[in-house]
Design an enzyme around this catalytic site. Structure first.
Site, short mmCIF file in Angstrom:
data_model
loop_
_atom_site.label_atom_id
_atom_site.label_comp_id
_atom_site.label_asym_id
_atom_site.label_seq_id
_atom_site.Cartn_x
_atom_site.Cartn_y
_atom_site.Cartn_z
N SER A 126 -12.89 4.50 8.78
CA SER A 126 -13.24 3.79 7.55
C SER A 126 -14.64 3.18 7.64
O SER A 126 -14.98 2.53 8.63
CB SER A 126 -12.22 2.68 7.27
OG SER A 126 -12.71 1.84 6.25
N HIS B 18 -13.28 7.78 5.86
CA HIS B 18 -12.44 7.11 4.85
C HIS B 18 -13.33 6.14 4.08
O HIS B 18 -13.95 5.24 4.65
CB HIS B 18 -11.30 6.38 5.57
CG HIS B 18 -10.33 5.72 4.64
ND1 HIS B 18 -9.28 6.39 4.06
CD2 HIS B 18 -10.23 4.44 4.22
CE1 HIS B 18 -8.58 5.56 3.31
NE2 HIS B 18 -9.13 4.36 3.39
N ASP C 193 -13.57 3.39 1.23
CA ASP C 193 -12.78 2.41 0.47
C ASP C 193 -13.57 1.94 -0.74
O ASP C 193 -14.55 1.20 -0.61
CB ASP C 193 -12.44 1.22 1.37
CG ASP C 193 -11.38 1.58 2.40
OD1 ASP C 193 -10.32 2.08 2.00
OD2 ASP C 193 -11.61 1.35 3.60
N MET D 191 -13.57 -0.32 -3.97
CA MET D 191 -12.87 -1.48 -4.53
C MET D 191 -13.64 -2.01 -5.73
O MET D 191 -14.86 -2.14 -5.68
CB MET D 191 -12.76 -2.58 -3.47
CG MET D 191 -12.14 -2.11 -2.16
SD MET D 191 -11.84 -3.49 -1.06
CE MET D 191 -11.34 -2.61 0.43
N HIS E 103 -10.63 6.56 -1.00
CA HIS E 103 -9.47 5.71 -1.33
C HIS E 103 -9.88 4.80 -2.48
O HIS E 103 -10.59 3.81 -2.29
CB HIS E 103 -9.10 4.91 -0.06
CG HIS E 103 -7.96 3.96 -0.23
ND1 HIS E 103 -7.62 3.02 0.72
CD2 HIS E 103 -7.06 3.81 -1.24
CE1 HIS E 103 -6.57 2.34 0.30
NE2 HIS E 103 -6.21 2.79 -0.89
N MET F 211 -9.35 2.00 -4.80
CA MET F 211 -8.60 0.78 -5.10
C MET F 211 -9.19 0.21 -6.38
O MET F 211 -9.89 -0.81 -6.38
CB MET F 211 -8.70 -0.20 -3.92
CG MET F 211 -7.82 0.23 -2.76
SD MET F 211 -8.27 -0.56 -1.22
CE MET F 211 -9.54 0.56 -0.66
N MET G 150 -0.02 1.94 2.79
CA MET G 150 -0.81 0.77 3.18
C MET G 150 0.02 -0.10 4.13
O MET G 150 1.15 -0.47 3.81
CB MET G 150 -1.18 -0.08 1.95
CG MET G 150 -2.18 0.54 0.98
SD MET G 150 -3.78 0.97 1.68
CE MET G 150 -4.32 -0.56 2.44
N ASP H 248 -2.84 3.33 6.64
CA ASP H 248 -4.12 2.60 6.50
C ASP H 248 -3.91 1.09 6.63
O ASP H 248 -3.19 0.49 5.82
CB ASP H 248 -4.69 2.94 5.11
CG ASP H 248 -6.06 2.34 4.84
OD1 ASP H 248 -6.66 1.76 5.77
OD2 ASP H 248 -6.55 2.47 3.69
C1 DX5 Z 1 -8.15 -2.00 3.28
C2 DX5 Z 1 -8.70 -0.61 3.41
C3 DX5 Z 1 -8.72 -0.05 4.78
C4 DX5 Z 1 -9.58 -0.77 5.79
C5 DX5 Z 1 -8.92 -0.64 7.12
O1 DX5 Z 1 -7.94 -2.29 1.92
O2 DX5 Z 1 -7.96 0.29 2.60
O3 DX5 Z 1 -9.08 1.33 4.75
O4 DX5 Z 1 -10.87 -0.24 5.91
O5 DX5 Z 1 -9.59 -1.46 8.00
P1 DX5 Z 1 -8.98 -1.87 9.41
O6 DX5 Z 1 -8.82 -0.60 10.21
O7 DX5 Z 1 -10.00 -2.79 9.95
O8 DX5 Z 1 -7.65 -2.51 9.15
ZN ZN Z 2 -8.44 2.45 2.78
#
Ligand code: DX5
Ligand code: ZN
Length: 216
Positions: free
Chosen positions: A9, A34, A36, A38, A67, A69, A138, A176
């Protein structure tokens, strides 16, 4: 032993040097990046948009696992597809025609996944399993990296594994949140195929050793 894919990620990366960090991930053995996304609405944090993905696409040929969100994936997924996403995952909890969106993403030529938050049961997505390429479980509340793995999510992974295997669905399980050398074996044993890891890999003195430790 089955092959496990590591999706590194970028949430814990240095955003002023993303391309460099993605190359660190590649050299360390990550196969997927990955990403993310948001929107500050579906989750209480804002990260990146498709323009960043487009720039990053020029820096690497690694598989882009996006991903989303966001509250409105129907509005934005095509921007990410055009920017170079190989897989787009949106959340089951958003209001939209989920089956239609999965079909639209797939017919555009890339893979489609659905993610479930910790409080969302597997039953919410069971009927969609036959058409999904991936389910993202998740194991933290979405929004931030560096949180602790929620062990009580493990039965969800096992349940999904059973449903997918019994029905021979062509769908992989991605996990994740809070993945490190302690929690990865639990997820692999429960049936995960893809492990997302952010802070554990990028904060390691040796990211390559960190990835190896996830696979033991
Ligand atoms: C959280 C994200 C994850 C995050 C994971 O909302 O979806 O992908 O990057 O990070 P770690 O591995 O630090 O938990
Ligand atoms: Zn994620």
């Amino acid at each position: 032993m089955k092959k496990i894919i590591i999706a590194s990620s970028i949430l814990s990366a240095n955003f002023a040097a993303l391309a460099q960090d993605v190359n660190v991930m590649k050299r360390a053995g990550a196969e997927w990046v990955h990403i993310d996304v948001m929107d500050g609405h579906f989750v209480p944090n804002i990260t990146i948009g498709s323009l960043v993905v487009k720039s990053l696409r020029k820096a690497t040929s690694l598989f882009f696992d996006v991903h989303l969100m966001v509250t409105n994936p129907e509005k934005y997924w095509q921007d990410f597809k055009k920017s170079g996403a190989n897989l787009i995952t949106f959340h089951s909890e958003v209001e939209c025609d989920r089956k239609r969106l999965v079909e639209d993403i797939k017919s555009s030529g890339i893979k489609a996944g659905i993610s479930i938050k910790p409080k969302t049961p597997v039953s919410e997505i069971e009927e969609l399993l036959p058409c999904l390429d991936l389910v993202l479980v998740m194991t933290v509340e979405p929004g931030f990296g560096g949180q602790s793995f929620m062990k009580d999510m493990v039965p969800k992974i096992k349940n999904l594994r059973k449903l997918i295997d019994e029905n021979k669905y062509n769908c992989v399980i991605e996990v994740d949140g809070g993945i490190n050398s302690q929690t990865s074996p639990i997820c692999i044993k429960a049936g995960a195929d893809v492990l997302v890891s952010g802070s554990y890999i990028l904060s390691a003195a040796n990211p390559s050793e960190a990835i190896k430790s996830l696979l033991i």
